[in-house]
Design a protein around this motif. Structure first.
Motif, PDB file in Angstrom:
ATOM      1  N   SER A  52       0.821  -1.204   0.000  1.00 31.87           N
ATOM      2  CA  SER A  52       0.000   0.000   0.000  1.00 31.87           C
ATOM      3  C   SER A  52       0.859   1.260   0.000  1.00 31.87           C
ATOM      4  O   SER A  52       2.075   1.200   0.210  1.00 31.87           O
ATOM      5  N   SER A  57       0.256  -2.222   4.462  1.00 30.03           N
ATOM      6  CA  SER A  57      -0.429  -3.426   4.000  1.00 30.03           C
ATOM      7  C   SER A  57       0.354  -4.048   2.851  1.00 30.03           C
ATOM      8  O   SER A  57       0.754  -3.345   1.925  1.00 30.03           O
ATOM      9  N   THR A  58       0.581  -5.348   2.940  1.00 25.34           N
ATOM     10  CA  THR A  58       1.284  -6.064   1.878  1.00 25.34           C
ATOM     11  C   THR A  58       0.494  -7.308   1.474  1.00 25.34           C
ATOM     12  O   THR A  58      -0.252  -7.874   2.282  1.00 25.34           O
ATOM     13  N   THR A  59       0.667  -7.682   0.230  1.00 27.05           N
ATOM     14  CA  THR A  59       0.002  -8.863  -0.313  1.00 27.05           C
ATOM     15  C   THR A  59       1.015  -9.637  -1.142  1.00 27.05           C
ATOM     16  O   THR A  59       1.818  -9.030  -1.852  1.00 27.05           O
ATOM     17  N   TYR A  60       0.962 -10.943  -1.046  1.00 23.05           N
ATOM     18  CA  TYR A  60       1.900 -11.782  -1.784  1.00 23.05           C
ATOM     19  C   TYR A  60       1.169 -12.850  -2.587  1.00 23.05           C
ATOM     20  O   TYR A  60       0.063 -13.285  -2.215  1.00 23.05           O
ATOM     21  N   SER A  61       1.817 -13.261  -3.661  1.00 20.38           N
ATOM     22  CA  SER A  61       1.341 -14.423  -4.392  1.00 20.38           C
ATOM     23  C   SER A  61       1.268 -15.601  -3.428  1.00 20.38           C
ATOM     24  O   SER A  61       2.217 -15.870  -2.707  1.00 20.38           O
ATOM     25  N   LYS A  66       5.429 -16.574  -1.172  1.00 23.93           N
ATOM     26  CA  LYS A  66       5.184 -16.197   0.216  1.00 23.93           C
ATOM     27  C   LYS A  66       6.152 -16.919   1.144  1.00 23.93           C
ATOM     28  O   LYS A  66       6.362 -18.120   1.039  1.00 23.93           O
ATOM     29  N   SER A 104      -3.095  -4.232  -5.498  1.00 22.38           N
ATOM     30  CA  SER A 104      -3.919  -5.231  -6.162  1.00 22.38           C
ATOM     31  C   SER A 104      -3.065  -6.334  -6.756  1.00 22.38           C
ATOM     32  O   SER A 104      -1.897  -6.136  -7.089  1.00 22.38           O
ATOM     33  N   ILE A 105      -3.678  -7.503  -6.914  1.00 19.44           N
ATOM     34  CA  ILE A 105      -3.005  -8.615  -7.575  1.00 19.44           C
ATOM     35  C   ILE A 105      -3.227  -8.576  -9.089  1.00 19.44           C
ATOM     36  O   ILE A 105      -2.658  -9.388  -9.816  1.00 19.44           O
TER      37      ILE A 105
END
Length: 123
Positions: A52, A57-61, A66, A104-105
């Motif tokens: 973000s 905020s983080t998002t991983y495959s 991960k 976003s992914i």
């Protein structure tokens, strides 16, 4: 307008580490969520990680990276990083950073893209 320049790719043996950097031009870097994607030869470009605008905020495959990769950013340096540990031959790809309005992914959610940096992992 945001211009993105990636660096830090190269050739590494399996099990090794690399840190990719993506430097953004412009004064609005901190307004954008940032993502990393990768594209292997003959394959679709796929999501790796996103962060973000604040870094909160983080998002991983889900499966492929991960636990091995970490995304971070330094808004004072207009830079986003991708720390890659325990690299595997299947991580070989061109890695791209991208800027968009939400972490976003999905590729379509990103407006600006860098030119990519090659990562090659030998077995």
């Amino acid at each position: 307008q945001v211009q993105l320049v990636e660096s830090g790719g190269g050739l590494v043996q399996a099990g090794g580490s690399l840190r990719l950097s993506c430097v953004a031009s412009g004064r609005t870097f901190s307004s954008y969520a940032m993502g990393w994607f990768r594209q292997a030869p003959g394959k679709e470009r796929e999501f790796v990680a996103a962060i973000s605008w604040s870094g909160g905020s983080t998002t991983y495959s889900a499966d492929s990276v991960k636990g091995r990769f970490t995304i971070s950013r330094d808004n004072t340096k207009n830079t986003v990083y991708l720390q890659m540990n325990s690299l595997k031959p299947e991580d070989t790809a061109v890695y791209y950073c991208a800027a968009g309005m939400g972490p976003s992914i999905y590729r379509a959610q990103y407006t600006y893209w860098g030119q990519g940096t090659q990562v090659t992992v030998s077995s």
